[in-house]
Design an enzyme around this catalytic site. Structure first.
Site, PDB file in Angstrom:
ATOM      1  N   LYS A  80       0.841  -1.200   0.000  1.00 18.47           N
ATOM      2  CA  LYS A  80       0.000   0.000   0.000  1.00 18.47           C
ATOM      3  C   LYS A  80       0.877   1.251   0.000  1.00 18.47           C
ATOM      4  O   LYS A  80       0.574   2.246  -0.678  1.00 18.47           O
ATOM      5  CB  LYS A  80      -0.931  -0.010   1.226  1.00 18.47           C
ATOM      6  CG  LYS A  80      -1.988  -1.115   1.154  1.00 18.47           C
ATOM      7  CD  LYS A  80      -2.762  -1.323   2.454  1.00 18.47           C
ATOM      8  CE  LYS A  80      -3.594  -2.613   2.354  1.00 18.47           C
ATOM      9  NZ  LYS A  80      -4.398  -2.911   3.531  1.00 18.47           N
ATOM     10  N   GLN A 108      -4.959  -2.022   9.759  1.00 17.09           N
ATOM     11  CA  GLN A 108      -4.670  -3.307   9.126  1.00 17.09           C
ATOM     12  C   GLN A 108      -5.134  -4.446  10.036  1.00 17.09           C
ATOM     13  O   GLN A 108      -4.865  -4.447  11.233  1.00 17.09           O
ATOM     14  CB  GLN A 108      -3.156  -3.404   8.842  1.00 17.09           C
ATOM     15  CG  GLN A 108      -2.745  -4.594   8.001  1.00 17.09           C
ATOM     16  CD  GLN A 108      -3.238  -4.516   6.554  1.00 17.09           C
ATOM     17  OE1 GLN A 108      -3.530  -3.452   6.022  1.00 17.09           O
ATOM     18  NE2 GLN A 108      -3.337  -5.666   5.917  1.00 17.09           N
ATOM     19  N   ASP A 164     -11.484   1.133   3.337  1.00 16.24           N
ATOM     20  CA  ASP A 164     -11.652  -0.326   3.256  1.00 16.24           C
ATOM     21  C   ASP A 164     -13.111  -0.708   2.995  1.00 16.24           C
ATOM     22  O   ASP A 164     -13.391  -1.838   2.579  1.00 16.24           O
ATOM     23  CB  ASP A 164     -11.268  -0.962   4.604  1.00 16.24           C
ATOM     24  CG  ASP A 164      -9.843  -1.485   4.645  1.00 16.24           C
ATOM     25  OD1 ASP A 164      -9.311  -1.844   3.590  1.00 16.24           O
ATOM     26  OD2 ASP A 164      -9.290  -1.556   5.761  1.00 16.24           O
TER      27      ASP A 164
HETATM   28  N1  GUN Z   1      -5.917  -7.542   6.180  1.00 18.59           N
HETATM   29  C1  GUN Z   1      -5.924  -8.276   5.025  1.00 18.59           C
HETATM   30  N2  GUN Z   1      -6.533  -7.589   4.040  1.00 18.59           N
HETATM   31  C2  GUN Z   1      -6.924  -6.405   4.573  1.00 18.59           C
HETATM   32  C3  GUN Z   1      -7.599  -5.274   4.051  1.00 18.59           C
HETATM   33  O1  GUN Z   1      -7.986  -5.211   2.882  1.00 18.59           O
HETATM   34  N3  GUN Z   1      -7.812  -4.254   4.925  1.00 18.59           N
HETATM   35  C4  GUN Z   1      -7.417  -4.289   6.209  1.00 18.59           C
HETATM   36  N4  GUN Z   1      -7.687  -3.249   6.999  1.00 18.59           N
HETATM   37  N5  GUN Z   1      -6.792  -5.333   6.734  1.00 18.59           N
HETATM   38  C5  GUN Z   1      -6.541  -6.381   5.919  1.00 18.59           C
END
Ligand code: GUN
Length: 281
Positions: A52, A96, A119
């Site tokens: 990211k 996350q 998200d």
């Molecule tokens: N953990 C694995 N994939 C994701 C995601 O798309 N967003 C978040 N916040 N945590 C994750």
């Protein structure tokens, strides 16, 4: 002939298409801002967050990774979320997942401002999606829909089967397919005669989290197969939920791992952060 749906190339194209929108924002003195809170040192989470970061920085975002120790209390974490909710420079905020056991993920998700919830996990955003008036859409389903669009895969009136009923993939992708006028069945680990049900599908989305679960016996000739799986084998290799090589012999379109849904999820996170910045304006 089977067409490989190239998620990596489409992610690149998606990010390229954002550049003009980002320039337009910058002309108005707005720099898209994304904050990621990373709790502890989960190796998979660190890899995801680094991805990211790469994307955000390559697009010239204002980007923060807030690394906090695994011992952080829920109250302290909530305070951090609150401070980013108030921070004018931040348009997108995510925590996350997974979080350590002493922290309730639901409480944290609820604390994020729905306008900044890039998200799309907040119940307000889930509810709006289910009511057909989405604000923020979970990035993986959003990316899958973009793939259908890009490859001109017509969904109206088609039989779609989603294997998996998670809040972040199965349920929202089923909703989006319904909104696109497909006839949708949601199957899962308790579904009886799963191969027979999957075999009805013109469009099959697999998000069950079991390595190589879907074989060619699940596939109707000419079906479109989207593999959301990301399963780590004992040898450290990542594989999807679909036996890609054999399924590709029957499918008309198929995604691969790597280079399928994963890069699109990240690209849609970037797009959604730009959308959040535009809406803020
Ligand atoms: N953990 C694995 N994939 C994701 C995601 O798309 N967003 C978040 N916040 N945590 C994750």
């Amino acid at each position: 002939m089977t067409t490989i749906i190239d998620g990596k190339a489409l992610a690149t194209k998606t990010k390229e298409a954002l550049k003009q929108r980002i320039e337009d924002l910058k002309a108005k003195k707005i720099i898209p801002g994304l904050a990621v809170i990373l709790v502890g040192e989960n190796p998979a989470s660190q890899i995801y967050v680094r991805g990211k970061e790469q994307d955000a920085k390559s697009l010239g975002f204002y980007f923060i990774i807030d690394r906090v120790p695994v011992s952080i209390s829920q109250t302290e974490l909530l305070k951090k979320v609150e401070s980013y909710n108030k921070d004018e420079k931040i348009h997108g905020l995510l925590v996350q997942l997974p979080l350590p056991k002493h922290i309730d993920e639901e409480v944290i998700t609820l604390a994020i401002d729905p306008q900044k919830d890039v998200d799309g996990f907040h119940p307000v955003n889930m509810g709006r999606l289910f009511m057909g008036d989405p604000l923020m859409i979970p990035c993986t389903p959003f990316g899958i829909m973009r793939m259908f669009e890009e490859y001109k895969i017509d969904l109206a009136g088609k039989e779609a089967v989603v294997i998996g009923r998670s809040n972040i993939v199965g349920k929202p992708v089923a909703t989006l397919l319904t909104m696109a006028n497909a006839t949708v069945t949601v199957a899962h680990s308790r579904t009886q005669n799963l191969p027979a049900i999957a075999k009805r599908a013109d469009i099959l989305v697999v998000a069950i989290g079991r390595a190589h679960f879907v074989t060619k016996d699940f596939i109707k000739e000419g079906a479109v197969v989207i593999d959301v799986g990301m399963n780590r084998l004992e040898n450290g290799k990542f594989v999807g939920d679909v036996k890609t090589e054999e399924v590709a012999q029957v499918a008309s379109f198929i995604t691969r791992i790597p280079g399928g849904v994963g890069p699109m999820t990240r690209a849609m996170l970037m797009e959604q952060t730009v959308i959040a910045a535009e809406q803020k304006r």
